[in-house]
Design an enzyme around this catalytic site. Structure first.
Site, PDB file in Angstrom:
ATOM      1  N   THR A  62      50.931  45.492 -39.352  1.00  0.00           N
ATOM      2  CA  THR A  62      52.174  46.264 -39.311  1.00  0.00           C
ATOM      3  C   THR A  62      53.231  45.491 -40.085  1.00  0.00           C
ATOM      4  O   THR A  62      53.604  44.385 -39.691  1.00  0.00           O
ATOM      5  CB  THR A  62      52.619  46.498 -37.862  1.00  0.00           C
ATOM      6  OG1 THR A  62      51.588  47.208 -37.177  1.00  0.00           O
ATOM      7  CG2 THR A  62      53.902  47.307 -37.818  1.00  0.00           C
TER       8      THR A  62
ATOM      9  N   PHE B 184      46.337  52.268 -35.696  1.00  0.00           N
ATOM     10  CA  PHE B 184      46.963  52.972 -34.573  1.00  0.00           C
ATOM     11  C   PHE B 184      46.126  52.749 -33.321  1.00  0.00           C
ATOM     12  O   PHE B 184      45.629  53.687 -32.708  1.00  0.00           O
ATOM     13  CB  PHE B 184      47.099  54.463 -34.884  1.00  0.00           C
ATOM     14  CG  PHE B 184      47.948  54.751 -36.096  1.00  0.00           C
ATOM     15  CD1 PHE B 184      49.324  54.808 -35.986  1.00  0.00           C
ATOM     16  CD2 PHE B 184      47.359  54.932 -37.338  1.00  0.00           C
ATOM     17  CE1 PHE B 184      50.117  55.062 -37.100  1.00  0.00           C
ATOM     18  CE2 PHE B 184      48.139  55.187 -38.459  1.00  0.00           C
ATOM     19  CZ  PHE B 184      49.524  55.252 -38.350  1.00  0.00           C
TER      20      PHE B 184
ATOM     21  N   LEU C 198      54.880  60.493 -20.812  1.00  0.00           N
ATOM     22  CA  LEU C 198      55.928  61.063 -19.975  1.00  0.00           C
ATOM     23  C   LEU C 198      55.766  60.655 -18.517  1.00  0.00           C
ATOM     24  O   LEU C 198      56.210  61.364 -17.625  1.00  0.00           O
ATOM     25  CB  LEU C 198      55.942  62.594 -20.092  1.00  0.00           C
ATOM     26  CG  LEU C 198      56.575  63.165 -21.362  1.00  0.00           C
ATOM     27  CD1 LEU C 198      56.513  64.686 -21.352  1.00  0.00           C
ATOM     28  CD2 LEU C 198      58.020  62.700 -21.533  1.00  0.00           C
TER      29      LEU C 198
ATOM     30  N   CYS D  30      53.430  45.887 -29.529  1.00  0.00           N
ATOM     31  CA  CYS D  30      53.789  46.861 -30.561  1.00  0.00           C
ATOM     32  C   CYS D  30      55.161  47.500 -30.339  1.00  0.00           C
ATOM     33  O   CYS D  30      56.038  47.382 -31.199  1.00  0.00           O
ATOM     34  CB  CYS D  30      52.719  47.944 -30.652  1.00  0.00           C
ATOM     35  SG  CYS D  30      51.121  47.353 -31.241  1.00  0.00           S
TER      36      CYS D  30
END
Length: 434
Positions: free
Chosen positions: A122, A153, A251, A261
């Site tokens: 990243t 990912f 959620l 991350c």
């Protein structure tokens, strides 16, 4: 058969190397950490991640993977090189590219023929251009190469599943030929492939993590409101998630996000925005909500127990999420720090993760980690669930209640059966479940 070199045997690098071996390639891994390479050569993955050790032993036995400690020996033998080195955060939030630069300069110095360099680390916007420049400046004489951005990912705890069955492959390349070379490495993987310019690929990685962090902070802030008005946030989040435009993922209210991350990438994106004169105000609030979520949890516990001074508090789960031993930016550490500041006696349990030695040494009388859950809860005035390991979900809480001084349970992940625990006599607190 073409072989692949993976530079950096950390979490991303080890997973990447083993997945390419599983796809049928001959793979080499290189890292200057001799202990890490020694462990890998002996079939031991130096971190906890389900399934990786099985693959490592399999491909060592089959001769599909090998490991180096000297990149100057490894680089010349391989045409395709994946950069998976660390990009740790600096104090200002920016990403430190020293390991990327060291790796790319090594490639430039030692390459004798064409190289395809693939950036999986990243990295900040424009890093692909910097890598091109660093390689050119390091070459004794001009040799052709391509640099492609191919971000990962992976979710810790399910990295192998994510790597073998990705939901997308992003290929950021200046040339079609180099991009097609990278795509060919993934062989039979059947998922959407997005072809972009390198800087777009770099931003996609940061934007993905920043958006997920935003969803977490949104539901956490909403949970505080739910506590005030007596509406269960679990019902609200379920109703929100049924909207296909929103989705259910990320959620679940809790004590905040952590790991290697989300905190790092959100802060790095904020730094890049400031560099360009763009204030990413929404992300600033995401960070502030996340920072205050552990303090909110402690304040709720104090509302139940009163002063925490000399209270014995059991912290259950210290890894930032189940399925990993990663403590980087783990919310549990902030919870522990606040408990110690309040003068509490803190007992810690985790099925896999271990508290850092310096933290234990700094609090020899007030902080202790136990191997057995029952010992952790013995004579505790309260327990705080910080990581939703199955071991805690499936525990015999009725029996555990008898070990505690007070049956106070703060479910910081809304992972347990609230009504059942209350029927057993627990004073149950959750996030947004007042």
């Amino acid at each position: 058969m073409m072989s692949i070199l993976v530079m950096g045997m950390g979490y991303v690098g080890t997973t990447t190397a083993l997945v390419f071996a599983e796809l049928g390639w001959h793979v080499s891994g290189v890292d200057t950490n001799a202990d890490k390479i020694g462990a890998l050569r002996n079939g031991k993955v130096p971190f906890h991640e389900a399934g990786l050790e099985f693959l490592l032993k399999k491909h060592l036995t089959e001769g599909n993977i090998r490991f180096f400690t000297d990149p100057e020996i490894a680089v010349p033998e391989h045409e395709t090189i994946f950069l998976c080195v660390g990009t740790p955060p600096r104090s200002d939030g920016s990403a430190d590219l020293q390991y990327v630069r060291q790796a790319t300069e090594c490639i430039g110095r030692t390459m004798k023929g064409y190289k395809l360099i693939v950036i999986k680390s990243t990295v900040p916007l424009g890093t692909q251009q910097k890598v091109v420049q660093w390689i050119r400046e390091s070459q004794p004489e001009p040799v052709p190469f391509d640099v492609v951005s191919n971000p990962e990912f992976l979710r810790e705890g399910s990295a192998l599943q994510d790597a073998l069955h990705p939901d997308r492959i992003i290929i950021g390349s200046d040339t079609e030929e180099a991009g097609l070379r990278v795509r060919s490495l993934y062989g039979r993987m059947n998922c959407p492939v997005l072809w972009t310019k390198p800087m777009s690929a770099e931003l996609i990685k940061y934007a993905s993590n920043a958006y997920l962090a935003t969803k977490i902070s949104f539901i956490n802030e909403l949970a505080r409101f739910c506590d005030e008005i007596g509406v269960p946030v679990t019902e609200v989040s379920e109703g929100i998630g049924l909207d296909l435009r929103i989705g259910k993922a990320f959620l679940r209210a809790g004590i905040g996000y952590g790991g290697s991350c989300f905190p790092k990438d959100v802060n790095a994106l904020l730094y890049m925005g400031k560099e360009q004169g763009t204030e990413l105000t929404l992300l600033n609030q995401v960070v502030e909500v996340n920072k205050s979520q552990q303090a909110y949890a402690i304040s709720r516990l104090e509302s139940m127990l009163g002063s925490l001074h000399n209270k014995t508090i059991a912290v259950l789960g210290i890894a930032f999420k189940p399925g990993t031993d990663d403590l980087r930016e783990a919310p549990s550490l902030a919870v522990i720090a606040r408990l110690l500041e309040q003068g509490a006696q803190v007992r810690v349990h985790d099925p896999v993760a271990v508290l850092p030695g310096d933290l234990m040494d700094g609090h020899p009388r007030t902080l202790r980690q136990y191997q057995v859950l029952e010992e952790t809860l013995e004579r505790a005035d309260a327990a705080i669930l910080c990581t939703e390991w199955d071991e805690y979900r499936q525990a015999d809480w009725l029996a555990l209640k008898g070990l505690m001084n007070q049956a106070v349970l703060y479910d910081g992940r809304n992972a347990l059966d609230r009504e059942l625990l209350k029927s057993w006599g627990f004073e149950y607190l959750g996030i947004g479940r007042q």
